[in-house]
Design an enzyme around this catalytic site. Structure first.
Site, PDB file in Angstrom:
ATOM      1  N   GLY A  13       0.887  -1.239  -0.197  1.00  0.00           N
ATOM      2  CA  GLY A  13      -0.075  -0.017   0.167  1.00  0.00           C
ATOM      3  C   GLY A  13       0.858   1.217  -0.160  1.00  0.00           C
ATOM      4  CG  ASP A  63      -3.746  -7.660  -6.450  1.00  0.00           C
ATOM      5  OD1 ASP A  63      -4.006  -7.869  -5.619  1.00  0.00           O
ATOM      6  OD2 ASP A  63      -4.583  -7.450  -7.745  1.00  0.00           O
ATOM      7  CB  VAL A  64      -1.494  -7.802  -1.140  1.00  0.00           C
ATOM      8  CG1 VAL A  64      -0.217  -6.829  -1.093  1.00  0.00           C
ATOM      9  CG2 VAL A  64      -2.823  -7.279  -0.785  1.00  0.00           C
ATOM     10  CB  SER A 143      -9.268   0.550  11.341  1.00  0.00           C
ATOM     11  OG  SER A 143     -10.296   1.063  11.609  1.00  0.00           O
ATOM     12  CE1 TYR A 156     -11.125  -0.704   6.209  1.00  0.00           C
ATOM     13  CE2 TYR A 156     -11.667   0.068   8.489  1.00  0.00           C
ATOM     14  CZ  TYR A 156     -10.889  -0.139   7.499  1.00  0.00           C
ATOM     15  OH  TYR A 156      -9.651   0.742   7.726  1.00  0.00           O
ATOM     16  CB  VAL A 157     -15.843  -3.801  11.926  1.00  0.00           C
ATOM     17  CG1 VAL A 157     -15.855  -4.131  13.412  1.00  0.00           C
ATOM     18  CG2 VAL A 157     -16.082  -2.042  11.729  1.00  0.00           C
ATOM     19  CE  LYS A 160      -8.034  -2.263   8.297  1.00  0.00           C
ATOM     20  NZ  LYS A 160      -6.832  -2.421   7.708  1.00  0.00           N
ATOM     21  CB  ILE A 189      -5.267   8.961   8.606  1.00  0.00           C
ATOM     22  CG1 ILE A 189      -5.240   8.068   9.834  1.00  0.00           C
ATOM     23  CG2 ILE A 189      -4.117   9.620   8.321  1.00  0.00           C
ATOM     24  CD1 ILE A 189      -4.842   9.200  11.306  1.00  0.00           C
TER      25      ILE A 189
HETATM   26  N1  LIG Z   1      -7.267   6.748   6.327  1.00  0.00           N
HETATM   27  C1  LIG Z   1      -7.999   6.451   7.394  1.00  0.00           C
HETATM   28  O1  LIG Z   1      -8.531   6.929   8.046  1.00  0.00           O
HETATM   29  C2  LIG Z   1      -7.304   5.032   7.823  1.00  0.00           C
HETATM   30  C3  LIG Z   1      -8.006   4.804   9.106  1.00  0.00           C
HETATM   31  C4  LIG Z   1      -7.614   3.594   9.624  1.00  0.00           C
HETATM   32  C5  LIG Z   1      -7.092   2.486   9.002  1.00  0.00           C
HETATM   33  N2  LIG Z   1      -6.537   2.902   7.945  1.00  0.00           N
HETATM   34  C6  LIG Z   1      -6.022   1.700   7.066  1.00  0.00           C
HETATM   35  O2  LIG Z   1      -4.765   2.364   6.770  1.00  0.00           O
HETATM   36  C7  LIG Z   1      -4.201   1.478   5.448  1.00  0.00           C
HETATM   37  C8  LIG Z   1      -3.891   2.400   4.547  1.00  0.00           C
HETATM   38  O3  LIG Z   1      -5.304   3.170   3.767  1.00  0.00           O
HETATM   39  P1  LIG Z   1      -4.967   4.881   3.469  1.00  0.00           P
HETATM   40  O4  LIG Z   1      -5.902   5.543   4.342  1.00  0.00           O
HETATM   41  O5  LIG Z   1      -3.578   4.994   3.335  1.00  0.00           O
HETATM   42  O6  LIG Z   1      -5.785   4.356   2.178  1.00  0.00           O
HETATM   43  P2  LIG Z   1      -5.251   4.516   0.674  1.00  0.00           P
HETATM   44  O7  LIG Z   1      -6.211   4.358  -0.172  1.00  0.00           O
HETATM   45  O8  LIG Z   1      -4.602   5.791   0.337  1.00  0.00           O
HETATM   46  O9  LIG Z   1      -4.386   3.619   0.732  1.00  0.00           O
HETATM   47  C9  LIG Z   1      -4.388   1.964   0.593  1.00  0.00           C
HETATM   48  C10 LIG Z   1      -3.563   1.460  -0.420  1.00  0.00           C
HETATM   49  O10 LIG Z   1      -3.731  -0.073  -0.571  1.00  0.00           O
HETATM   50  C11 LIG Z   1      -3.509  -0.229  -1.855  1.00  0.00           C
HETATM   51  N3  LIG Z   1      -3.978  -1.432  -2.195  1.00  0.00           N
HETATM   52  C12 LIG Z   1      -5.535  -1.820  -2.158  1.00  0.00           C
HETATM   53  N4  LIG Z   1      -5.381  -3.162  -2.811  1.00  0.00           N
HETATM   54  C13 LIG Z   1      -4.675  -3.545  -2.851  1.00  0.00           C
HETATM   55  C14 LIG Z   1      -4.189  -4.839  -3.616  1.00  0.00           C
HETATM   56  N5  LIG Z   1      -4.955  -5.786  -3.724  1.00  0.00           N
HETATM   57  N6  LIG Z   1      -2.651  -5.034  -3.652  1.00  0.00           N
HETATM   58  C15 LIG Z   1      -1.770  -4.033  -3.302  1.00  0.00           C
HETATM   59  N7  LIG Z   1      -2.067  -3.032  -3.009  1.00  0.00           N
HETATM   60  C16 LIG Z   1      -3.652  -2.769  -2.744  1.00  0.00           C
HETATM   61  C17 LIG Z   1      -4.097   0.872  -2.725  1.00  0.00           C
HETATM   62  O11 LIG Z   1      -3.627   0.887  -4.012  1.00  0.00           O
HETATM   63  C18 LIG Z   1      -3.619   2.021  -1.899  1.00  0.00           C
HETATM   64  O12 LIG Z   1      -2.300   2.503  -2.365  1.00  0.00           O
HETATM   65  C19 LIG Z   1      -5.327   0.629   5.013  1.00  0.00           C
HETATM   66  O13 LIG Z   1      -5.279  -0.618   5.652  1.00  0.00           O
HETATM   67  C20 LIG Z   1      -6.624   1.374   5.986  1.00  0.00           C
HETATM   68  O14 LIG Z   1      -7.574   0.352   6.310  1.00  0.00           O
HETATM   69  C21 LIG Z   1      -6.788   4.012   7.333  1.00  0.00           C
END
Ligand SMILES: NC(=O)c1ccc[n+]([C@@H]2O[C@H](COP(=O)([O-])OP(=O)(O)OC[C@H]3O[C@@H](n4cnc5c(N)ncnc54)[C@H](O)[C@@H]3O)[C@@H](O)[C@H]2O)c1
Length: 246
Positions: A13, A63-64, A143, A156-157, A160, A189
């Site tokens: 990510g 792709d994960v 999260s 999602y919950v 997580k 965030i």
């Molecule tokens: N932004 C928030 O408020 C928040 C809060 C709590 C947790 N999170 C968690 O933080 C992590 C990052 O999220 P973010 O907010 O930076 O969002 P984001 O969408 O900017 O980043 C997520 C990244 O994961 C990548 N991704 C998705 N599916 C994928 C796959 N199959 N293979 C490889 N990469 C893949 C996306 O392309 C993206 O770059 C996530 O796990 C999200 O659940 C975010």
């Protein structure tokens, strides 16, 4: 104070939001970073930013949800940098808020395959290398939905909460062999994932604002550095206090 000189880190990510901030901070702190994502152009742009800042990084398109691509990514990391010290499982998606009845089996599988199975497969792919050297740090991104039900929605919950289980089980199984496994639980965030989400939600946060990806990255730097060697199987919340009111 926290530094990662000569450490090798894989950040999934890593092409946007929290993962991008972590990849950049790790490189700035001396690590060689493999940025993992699916978008080649974004990946190359981030590598170019890191190199402009005199850091060392490579983009490996992965792709994960594909175990084959994950194994190739790990092989390429070892060929390029010789080892793996740190894994950050940052790849994730957020479904719209849906309860169980509103969630299709396909949507459940899609989210779980990325948020949970992707982290499991990545950990599985790096563990042998870490065990051989008797040290390694796995950092999963949870999260607020790791602790409470609510704005995340059913899938999602569930994902997580489950990733905290995975975090603890890795600590339990491999902690005595030098592996540390911890989870960061960010609150709201500002990233592409939260774009367009109602500001009303911010009123509930004691800090009265959203967090920045760089603030999460600081915690990820602590957990990747030797300074955190006694942190094990734990969740580190960074949410401006949102969960204290729950
Ligand atoms: N932004 C928030 O408020 C928040 C809060 C709590 C947790 N999170 C968690 O933080 C992590 C990052 O999220 P973010 O907010 O930076 O969002 P984001 O969408 O900017 O980043 C997520 C990244 O994961 C990548 N991704 C998705 N599916 C994928 C796959 N199959 N293979 C490889 N990469 C893949 C996306 O392309 C993206 O770059 C996530 O796990 C999200 O659940 C975010």
């Amino acid at each position: 104070m926290f530094e990662l000189t000569n450490k090798v880190a894989i950040v999934t990510g890593g092409t946007s939001g929290i993962g991008e901030a972590i990849a950049k901070l790790y490189a700035k702190s001396g690590a060689k970073v493999v940025v993992v994502g699916r978008n080649q152009d974004r990946g190359e742009a981030i590598i170019s930013d890191i190199k402009k800042d005199k850091g060392e990084a490579k983009f490996v398109k992965t792709d994960v949800t594909s175990n084959e691509e994950i194994k190739r990514c790990v092989d390429q990391t070892i060929s390029a940098y010789g080892t793996i010290d740190i894994l950050v499982n940052g790849a994730g998606i957020h479904d719209k808020y849906h309860n169980v009845l509103e969630t299709s089996e396909e949507d459940f599988d899609k989210l779980m395959n990325i948020n949970l199975k992707g982290a499991f497969l990545m950990a599985k792919a790096v563990l042998l290398t870490m065990l051989e050297k008797g040290k390694g740090k796995i950092i999963n991104i949870g999260s607020q939905g790791t602790f409470v039900a609510g704005p995340g929605g059913a899938t999602y919950v569930t994902s997580k909460h489950a990733i905290f289980g995975l975090t603890k089980q890795i600590a339990y199984d491999f902690g005595k062999k030098g592996i540390q496994s911890n989870l960061i639980a960010p609150g709201f965030i500002e990233t592409p994932m939260t774009e367009g989400i109602d500001d009303e939600r911010l009123k509930d946060i004691p800090a009265q604002r959203a967090g920045k990806p760089e603030e999460v990255a600081s915690m990820a730097l602590y957990l990747a550095s030797d300074t955190s060697d006694y942190a094990q199987g734990a969740a580190f919340t960074i949410d401006g206090g949102w969960t204290v009111g729950r």
